[in-house]
Motif scaffolding. Structure first.
Motif, mmCIF file in Angstrom:
data_model
loop_
_atom_site.group_PDB
_atom_site.id
_atom_site.type_symbol
_atom_site.label_atom_id
_atom_site.label_comp_id
_atom_site.label_asym_id
_atom_site.label_seq_id
_atom_site.Cartn_x
_atom_site.Cartn_y
_atom_site.Cartn_z
ATOM 1 N N VAL A 18 0.868 -1.171 0.000
ATOM 2 C CA VAL A 18 0.000 0.000 0.000
ATOM 3 C C VAL A 18 0.903 1.219 0.000
ATOM 4 N N ARG A 19 0.653 2.108 -0.927
ATOM 5 C CA ARG A 19 1.461 3.327 -1.015
ATOM 6 C C ARG A 19 0.530 4.515 -1.112
ATOM 7 N N ALA A 20 0.953 5.605 -0.499
ATOM 8 C CA ALA A 20 0.155 6.826 -0.607
ATOM 9 C C ALA A 20 1.073 8.011 -0.408
ATOM 10 N N LEU B 28 -3.072 7.239 -4.184
ATOM 11 C CA LEU B 28 -3.114 6.020 -3.398
ATOM 12 C C LEU B 28 -2.891 4.841 -4.329
ATOM 13 N N GLN B 29 -2.025 3.927 -3.933
ATOM 14 C CA GLN B 29 -1.753 2.770 -4.798
ATOM 15 C C GLN B 29 -1.822 1.483 -3.999
ATOM 16 N N PHE B 30 -2.406 0.473 -4.636
ATOM 17 C CA PHE B 30 -2.383 -0.866 -4.078
ATOM 18 C C PHE B 30 -1.643 -1.731 -5.067
ATOM 19 N N TRP C 30 -5.298 5.272 -7.463
ATOM 20 C CA TRP C 30 -6.333 6.298 -7.390
ATOM 21 C C TRP C 30 -5.644 7.646 -7.328
ATOM 22 N N LYS C 31 -6.218 8.578 -8.034
ATOM 23 C CA LYS C 31 -5.704 9.939 -7.928
ATOM 24 C C LYS C 31 -6.833 10.804 -7.385
ATOM 25 N N GLY C 32 -6.472 11.874 -6.755
ATOM 26 C CA GLY C 32 -7.488 12.805 -6.273
ATOM 27 C C GLY C 32 -8.209 12.331 -5.029
ATOM 28 N N CYS C 33 -7.565 11.496 -4.228
ATOM 29 C CA CYS C 33 -8.135 11.160 -2.930
ATOM 30 C C CYS C 33 -7.906 12.350 -1.991
ATOM 31 N N THR C 34 -8.631 12.339 -0.884
ATOM 32 C CA THR C 34 -8.491 13.456 0.049
ATOM 33 C C THR C 34 -7.467 13.094 1.125
ATOM 34 N N ASN C 35 -6.592 14.037 1.399
ATOM 35 C CA ASN C 35 -5.682 13.886 2.537
ATOM 36 C C ASN C 35 -6.249 14.722 3.672
ATOM 37 N N PRO C 36 -6.914 14.097 4.627
ATOM 38 C CA PRO C 36 -7.518 14.914 5.674
ATOM 39 C C PRO C 36 -6.451 15.534 6.568
ATOM 40 N N LYS C 37 -6.778 16.683 7.052
ATOM 41 C CA LYS C 37 -5.858 17.336 8.007
ATOM 42 C C LYS C 37 -6.138 16.704 9.356
ATOM 43 N N THR D 112 -12.600 8.880 -14.060
ATOM 44 C CA THR D 112 -12.505 9.353 -12.680
ATOM 45 C C THR D 112 -12.041 8.264 -11.725
ATOM 46 N N GLY D 113 -12.239 7.023 -12.116
ATOM 47 C CA GLY D 113 -11.921 5.917 -11.223
ATOM 48 C C GLY D 113 -10.442 5.581 -11.223
ATOM 49 N N PRO D 114 -10.125 4.514 -10.549
ATOM 50 C CA PRO D 114 -8.730 4.109 -10.478
ATOM 51 C C PRO D 114 -8.240 3.496 -11.788
ATOM 52 N N THR D 115 -6.948 3.509 -11.954
ATOM 53 C CA THR D 115 -6.363 2.813 -13.092
ATOM 54 C C THR D 115 -5.463 1.709 -12.568
ATOM 55 N N THR D 116 -5.437 0.609 -13.295
ATOM 56 C CA THR D 116 -4.604 -0.510 -12.875
ATOM 57 C C THR D 116 -3.608 -0.828 -13.969
ATOM 58 N N THR D 117 -2.391 -0.997 -13.562
ATOM 59 C CA THR D 117 -1.354 -1.403 -14.497
ATOM 60 C C THR D 117 -0.921 -2.805 -14.094
#
Lengths: 298, 359
Positions: free
Chosen positions: A188-190, A196-198, A211-218, B172-177
Motif C-alpha cells: 500500500v502506497r500513498a 493512493l496505490q495498491f 487512485w488519484k485525487g483522494c483526500t488527505n484529511p488534516k 474518474t476511477g482508479p487505473t490498474t497497471t
C-alpha cells in the motif's frame, strides 16, 4: 457490578460485530460510562491485525447504567459469534423477513445464571398476529480482572507519514479479492497529494492500482507543536507491505463504514480508522492496526 | 522499436469470455499474428484447447513483426510471435474491477462476489449519499453487474518483456497497471485433424449438447460418442418419415454414453434436422474419452451458440464452439470470421481396440 441498557440501534451494533467477527473467535468488550470499546488483540491473528474501537454509548444505547468497583468500568471477553447470533435475532425486524416477530425493545444486561456470568439480551416484541413475545439470549462471558484489563495496551505507532481517505471499501474489496490468489503480500502506497496505490509484485505478475485525487484529511495532532521540520514533499510516496489476508479481514468492515481513513507509517504499520455513521457526529470509530511485513517474500 | 502487440478494447467482457473458455490449465501459449490472437492450452498430452480471438474483437489491434522482412512474404507459414502466460492471472487481472462479466461455471467465485454485493447494497441504502445508488441497486438486485465496463489497453514489447495491461473503468476511477511475466513458448501438443479421415461430423446448437452433458453426474469416468449412419432410404424422402423408421431401428444416429462407477447413462439424439443440423457418418463408430477432459469444454460450450463435433478414424475428437460477439459492430462484421474455441481430445486407448472389432 451492575450493567443494564436498552439497545436502540441494533443494526449498527450488529454490523460492528459482523465486521470484527471474522478476525478472531473471542473479542473483548470494555464498557465505560461513556464508551463501549471493542478490542481484538490476539497475537495469533492473521498477519497480526488488531482492532481497537471506541463507540459512544449514546450512538447505540439508551437508558445506560453501569456500576462497578473498577471506576465504573466492566470488561468482558466473549465469543463474537454468540454475540452476533443474539443481535441477529434482535435485529431481525430490520434485516428481513426471517423473523416471525417484530422486536420492540432490546435490553442488554449483565446477569449470573447458575454461576455463569452472562450478557443477557431480552428482546420483547409483537408477533404478526399481535401476541407479545419475549425472547432471551444469554451470551456467556468472562468478566476480566482489573489487573488483566490494565495489561491491555494499544499498539504503539509512530506519527503516520500520511493520512488518506480510502475509496469506498466495497470497490476496494473487489480489487483486493482479485489480487489475493496471486499474492500473499499487498503493498500500500500513498502520498500527501491524493495519490493512493495498491500493488502486488510476484515472480509472475506485477499489478498496480492507482487512485488519484483522494483526500488527505488534516489531522489535528496533540503534539503538532513539534512540527518543526519543513513540510515534506507532498509527492513523496510512503509505503507499507501488509498481509493481504489481514487486509481482507479489515475490508469486512465495509458493512459498517461510511468513511475510512488510512494512515501509513512507512515500513512499520498501517492504521485504518473506520468511522461508524457520519464523521461529523462521530458515533464511533473502529481502529484497525495492521503491522508491516518486513521481509518481502512475495 | 515498435511493440510486437498493441491492442485496446473499451469493454473486456467478450475477450475475457473467450479466454475463460480455455482456462482449465494455468499456462497458456499465446500466438500473436497479424490476424489476431490465439491462446492454446493443453492437458495431460491428450486435450488441447484453442481460443481463436481475431483482431476485430479489439477496437484497435496492431501487430509488428519481430523479424522484419524474413517471413513477411510467405503466406503459408504466417509470421507470428509466441509466448506463454499464466492464463488465470491474465483473466484475474482483466477482471480486477469485477466488471469483466462472470460465467455460470465460475460458481464458487461468482457466488461469493454476489453475496457481498448484496451486503454492500444495504450499506448504500443506509448512507443515502450515493447519487446513482438507486440504479446500481436494481442492477445488483437482478444479479447483473453495474453499468461500468472495464476498458483495456494491452501491449507486448517482444520476447523477454512482460505483457502489459492498462485497465480502467472510467476517467474518474482508479487505473490498474499489470505486468504479467511472459515465458518462452514451449512446443505444445500437435493434434492435426485430417478432414480426409473424418468418420463423424455433427453440427448442432450448443444448447443441445450442453443440456446433455450437464445432465451427467460428475462422477462419470468415461464418455462415449456412438455414431451410426442414418437409416437408409430414398434420400429424397422427407425426413419426418425417416424419423418414424428410426424409432423402430435399434441403432441411434448419435448416442452419448457416460459410464461411471455407479452405472451408465445413455442419451440419444433424434434424427431431426432441427436438432442435428448436419450429420455425416458413413459407418458405425464408437470412441470413448475421459469424462474429466470433456467436462473441461463445458465453460466454452456454455457461452457458445453452435457446436461442430467431428471425430476422425483414430478417434481424435474435435469440438468447435462458435462464440458469438455480444454486440456485433456495425460495418465491422464482415471483416473477419467470428471468434471460436476449439478442443481436440485423443480417444481412450482401450476403446480404440474395441472399435476395430466393432467395426
Amino acid at each position: 457490578m451492575r450493567f443494564r441498557t436498552t439497545i436502540d440501534n441494533v443494526p449498527t451494533f450488529f454490523r460492528i460485530i459482523q465486521s470484527i467477527e471474522k478476525l478472531q473467535k473471542k473479542c473483548i468488550i470494555k464498557f465505560t460510562e461513556t464508551n463501549m470499546h471493542l478490542i481484538c488483540n490476539s497475537d495469533t491473528n492473521e498477519g497480526g491485525i488488531q482492532v481497537w474501537s471506541q463507540i459512544k454509548v449514546e450512538s447505540i444505547f439508551s437508558g445506560y447504567r453501569i456500576q462497578s468497583n473498577a471506576s465504573n468500568e466492566i470488561t468482558v471477553a466473549l465469543f463474537s459469534e454468540a454475540l452476533l447470533a443474539a443481535l441477529r435475532s434482535a435485529s431481525s425486524s430490520t434485516t428481513g423477513a426471517l423473523s416471525s416477530f417484530e422486536a420492540e425493545e432490546v435490553v442488554m444486561k449483565l446477569a449470573k445464571k447458575s454461576d455463569q456470568a452472562v450478557l443477557s439480551f431480552e428482546i420483547t416484541g409483537m408477533t404478526r398476529v399481535g401476541r407479545r413475545v419475549k425472547v432471551t439470549h444469554d451470551v456467556k462471558i468472562e468478566v476480566m480482572k482489573p489487573s488483566d484489563v490494565e495489561r491491555l495496551n494499544e499498539p504503539m505507532c509512530p506519527e503516520p507519514d500520511t493520512h488518506i481517505l480510502l475509496p469506498p471499501l466495497q470497490k476496494l474489496r473487489t480489487i483486493v479479492d482479485r489480487l489475493r490468489p496471486m499474492s500473499n503480500v499487498l503493498g500500500v502506497r500513498a502520498n500527501n497529494n491524493g495519490c493512493l496505490q495498491f500493488s502486488i509484485h510476484t515472480e509472475s505478475v506485477k499489478v498496480d492500482t492507482e487512485w488519484k485525487g483522494c483526500t488527505n484529511p488534516k489531522m489535528a495532532r496533540e503534539n503538532a507543536s513539534q512540527q518543526e521540520d519543513p513540510p515534506s514533499d507532498p509527492d513523496e510516496m510512503f509505503s507499507v507491505l501488509v498481509s493481504i489476508r489481514s487486509f481482507i479481514k479489515f475490508l469486512h468492515s465495509h458493512v459498517v463504514s461510511t468513511t475510512t481513513i488510512a494512515c501509513i507509517c512507512q515500513n512499520h504499520c498501517m492504521i485504518l480508522y473506520v468511522y461508524i455513521g457520519d464523521v461529523a457526529d462521530a458515533g464511533g470509530v473502529l481502529t484497525f492496526y495492521i503491522p508491516a511485513m518486513l521481509d518481502d517474500d512475495g | 522499436m515498435l511493440p510486437v502487440l498493441k491492442a485496446s478494447v473499451h469493454d473486456v467482457r467478450y475477450f475475457v469470455t473467450l479466454l475463460r473458455g480455455v482456462n482449465f490449465v494455468n499456462r497458456a501459449t499465446i500466438t500473436v499474428t497479424e490476424r489476431g490472437f490465439i491462446a492454446v492450452v493443453e492437458e495431460a498430452r491428450t486435450l488441447l484447447g484453442t481460443a481463436y480471438i481475431f483482431s476485430d474483437v479489439f477496437d484497435e489491434y496492431e501487430y509488428n513483426s519481430e523479424s522484419p522482412g524474413s517471413t513477411q512474404d510467405s503466406a503459408d507459414d504466417e509470421d507470428n510471435a509466441a509466448f506463454e502466460v499464466p492464463l488465470n492471472t491474465l483473466i484475474e487481472c482483466l477482471n480486477i474491477f469485477g466488471t469483466a462479466g462472470g460465467t455460470n461455471y465460475n460458481a464458487s467465485g461468482g457466488g461469493r462476489h454476489n453475496r457481498w454485493k448484496k451486503v454492500g447494497d444495504n450499506d448504500d441504502g443506509d448512507d443515502g449519499d450515493d447519487d446513482d445508488g438507486g440504479r446500481g441497486k436494481i442492477q445488483q438486485f437482478f444479479g447483473g453487474s453495474s453499468e461500468k465496463r472495464t476498458g483495456m489497453r494491452m501491449s507486448y514489447a517482444g520476447a523477454g518483456y512482460p505483457l502489459t495491461l492498462l485497465l480502467a473503468e472510467d476517467s474518474t476511477g482508479p487505473t490498474t497497471t499489470c505486468e504479467i511475466s511472459t515465458y518462452d513458448a514451449e512446443p505444445h501438443l500437435e493434434l492435426p485433424f485430417d478432414l480426409e479421415k473424418m468418420v463423424l461430423k455433427v453440427i448442432l446448437k450448443s444448447e443441445w449438447l450442453r443440456d446433455a452433458l450437464s445432465e451427467l453426474d460428475p462422477s462419470c469416468e468415461k464418455l462415449t460418442f456412438i455414431g451410426n449412419p442414418p437409416p437408409t432410404g430414398d434420400p429424397s424422402q422427407p425426413r419426418q418419415k425417416q424419423k418414424a423408421n428410426s424409432r423402430v431401428s435399434l441403432k441411434p444416429m448419435l448416442r452419448i454414453k457416460a459410464t461411471g462407477t455407479f452405472g451408465s447413462t445413455e442419451m440419444d439424439y433424434p434424427n431431426d434436422r432441427d436438432v442435428l443440423e448436419t450429420f455425416d457418418c458413413a459407418q458405425s463408430i464408437s470412441f470413448s474419452y475421459r469424462f474429466a477432459h470433456i467436462s473441461r469444454t463445458l465453460r466454452a460450450l456454455q457461452s457458445s451458440t453452435k457446436t461442430s463435433l467431428r471425430i476422425d478414424d483414430e478417434g481424435l475428437l474435435s469440438l468447435q464452439f462458435l462464440m458469438p460477439s455480444p454486440s456485433p459492430k456495425q460495418g465491422k462484421k464482415d471483416e473477419g470470421p467470428a471468434a471460436f474455441i476449439e478442443f481436440r481430445c485423443l480417444a481412450l486407448d482401450d476403446d480404440q481396440l474395441n472399435v476395430k472389432l466393432y467395426v
